[in-house]
Every structure is written in structure tokens, then in C-alpha cells.
Design an enzyme around this catalytic site. Structure first.
Site, PDB file in Angstrom:
ATOM      1  CG  HIS A 134      -0.295  -0.274   2.532  1.00 52.17           C
ATOM      2  ND1 HIS A 134       0.479   0.637   3.202  1.00 52.17           N
ATOM      3  CD2 HIS A 134      -0.293  -1.392   3.291  1.00 52.17           C
ATOM      4  CE1 HIS A 134       0.917   0.099   4.323  1.00 52.17           C
ATOM      5  NE2 HIS A 134       0.477  -1.146   4.406  1.00 52.17           N
TER       6      HIS A 134
HETATM    7  P1  TYD Z   1      -1.626  -2.945   7.415  1.00 55.54           P
HETATM    8  O1  TYD Z   1      -1.193  -1.533   7.566  1.00 55.54           O
HETATM    9  O2  TYD Z   1      -2.329  -3.347   6.165  1.00 55.54           O
HETATM   10  O3  TYD Z   1      -0.386  -3.917   7.633  1.00 55.54           O
HETATM   11  P2  TYD Z   1       0.996  -3.996   6.848  1.00 55.54           P
HETATM   12  O4  TYD Z   1       1.189  -2.720   6.159  1.00 55.54           O
HETATM   13  O5  TYD Z   1       2.007  -4.175   7.886  1.00 55.54           O
HETATM   14  O6  TYD Z   1       0.887  -5.193   5.964  1.00 55.54           O
HETATM   15  O7  TYD Z   1      -2.506  -3.301   8.661  1.00 55.54           O
HETATM   16  C1  TYD Z   1      -3.034  -4.615   8.901  1.00 55.54           C
HETATM   17  C2  TYD Z   1      -4.325  -4.453   9.677  1.00 55.54           C
HETATM   18  O8  TYD Z   1      -4.081  -3.833  10.935  1.00 55.54           O
HETATM   19  C3  TYD Z   1      -5.353  -3.607   8.939  1.00 55.54           C
HETATM   20  O9  TYD Z   1      -6.629  -4.192   9.147  1.00 55.54           O
HETATM   21  C4  TYD Z   1      -5.297  -2.276   9.650  1.00 55.54           C
HETATM   22  C5  TYD Z   1      -4.872  -2.641  11.067  1.00 55.54           C
HETATM   23  N1  TYD Z   1      -4.063  -1.601  11.717  1.00 55.54           N
HETATM   24  C6  TYD Z   1      -4.587  -0.872  12.773  1.00 55.54           C
HETATM   25  O10 TYD Z   1      -5.742  -1.077  13.188  1.00 55.54           O
HETATM   26  N2  TYD Z   1      -3.817   0.095  13.364  1.00 55.54           N
HETATM   27  C7  TYD Z   1      -2.560   0.358  12.954  1.00 55.54           C
HETATM   28  O11 TYD Z   1      -1.866   1.260  13.521  1.00 55.54           O
HETATM   29  C8  TYD Z   1      -2.022  -0.394  11.847  1.00 55.54           C
HETATM   30  C9  TYD Z   1      -0.630  -0.137  11.334  1.00 55.54           C
HETATM   31  C10 TYD Z   1      -2.799  -1.360  11.265  1.00 55.54           C
END
Ligand code: TYD
Length: 136
Positions: free
Chosen positions: A51
Site C-alpha cells: 500500500h
Molecule cells: P496494514 O497496515 O495493512 O499492515 P501492513 O502494512 O504491515 O501489511 O494493517 C493490517 C491491519 O491492521 C489492517 O486491518 C489495519 C490494522 N491496523 C490498525 O488497526 N492500526 C494500525 O496502527 C495499523 C498499522 C494497522
């Protein structure tokens, strides 16, 4: 000017008891720090990230173990191998990032500039490519 990805060298205070590194706002960290999160127990072969963000800036540090951070500004992709806790990679807004090749027991610490807000995410690569055209 569009900000660029770059490696940030965190200071190290070394003595016979071991090393201490510092991530301080207005020093090594080039933005006001609002949140940290960390990835751990990542299964072999898993990819994180996938992302970009409209506003959020990050510094990602391999606190333990190693992984690759692949960044893409819409024009160019670059891969950074992170394997020491005194290096961070700065990731500006409108940068697609993927984190891959996690070693066992690795910990990826993200220091970021905004509270969590799903509306700040760009999760579709095609949408990222469209939006990057209007950035900068
Ligand atoms: P995501 O940012 O997609 O993970 P990565 O970039 O590490 O692959 O986040 C995974 C899940 O966690 C998504 O459902 C959003 C949630 N999340 C939160 O609720 N709070 C946060 O601070 C973060 C970073 C993620």
C-alpha cells in the site's frame, strides 16, 4: 520538492555493555512522531505492506533480523535490504511499499507521522498509479 526515500543512520552509543541507538524527533526522524507499530512472527514467505499513504511518513527499522523493503514512487522501484537496528529507511507519502523476505525472528519497527486512519491508505496499485500523477 518531492521527498525521497533514503536510508537514515541512527546514532549509536556503544560501550562494553552493548549498543544503544536513538530515534529522536527533529534529529534522525524527519517528522513529528505520532505512532509506532511493529511486525513480528511473520511467517516465511509472507509479504507485508502492499500500500501507499497520502499523508503518512514512515521510518522502518529492522530491530531484529532482516527483510527487504521495496519502494516504488510510480516511476522507479528500489529495494533496500534492512539488517541492522541502527539503519532506518525513510518512506515519504505517495510511495508504494512492500516488505518481503523476512528472516526468522525478525522485527520490523515502523515509526510514523500520523495516527491510524484507513482513509489515508491507498491499497490498490492502479489507484496509486492514478493518484501519483497528480502528486507534486
Ligand atoms: P496494514 O497496515 O495493512 O499492515 P501492513 O502494512 O504491515 O501489511 O494493517 C493490517 C491491519 O491492521 C489492517 O486491518 C489495519 C490494522 N491496523 C490498525 O488497526 N492500526 C494500525 O496502527 C495499523 C498499522 C494497522
Amino acid at each position: 520538492m518531492i521527498k525521497k526515500c533514503k536510508i537514515i543512520d541512527l546514532p549509536i552509543i556503544a560501550d562494553q555493555r552493548g549498543n544503544l541507538s536513538i530515534a529522536e524527533e527533529s534529529q534522525a526522524i524527519p517528522f513529528p512522531m505520532k505512532r509506532i507499530y511493529y511486525l513480528y512472527d511473520v511467517p516465511t514467505g509472507a509479504a507485508r505492506g502492499g500500500h501507499a499513504h497520502k499523508e503518512m511518513e514512515s521510518v522502518i527499522i529492522a530491530l531484529s533480523g532482516s527483510f527487504d523493503v521495496i519502494v516504488d514512487d510510480g516511476k522507479k522501484k528500489e529495494k533496500f535490504f534492512m539488517n541492522r537496528p541502527h539503519y532506518g529507511i525513510y518512506v515519504p507519502p505517495f510511495t508504494w511499499r512492500e516488505i518481503v523476505n523476512f528472516s526468522s525472528n525478525s522485527i520490523a519497527l515502523a515509526i510514523v507521522s500520523t495516527p491510524y486512519d484507513e482513509a489515508d491508505y491507498i491499497r490498490e496499485y492502479e489507484s496509486f498509479k492514478d493518484q501519483i500523477k497528480n502528486y507534486g
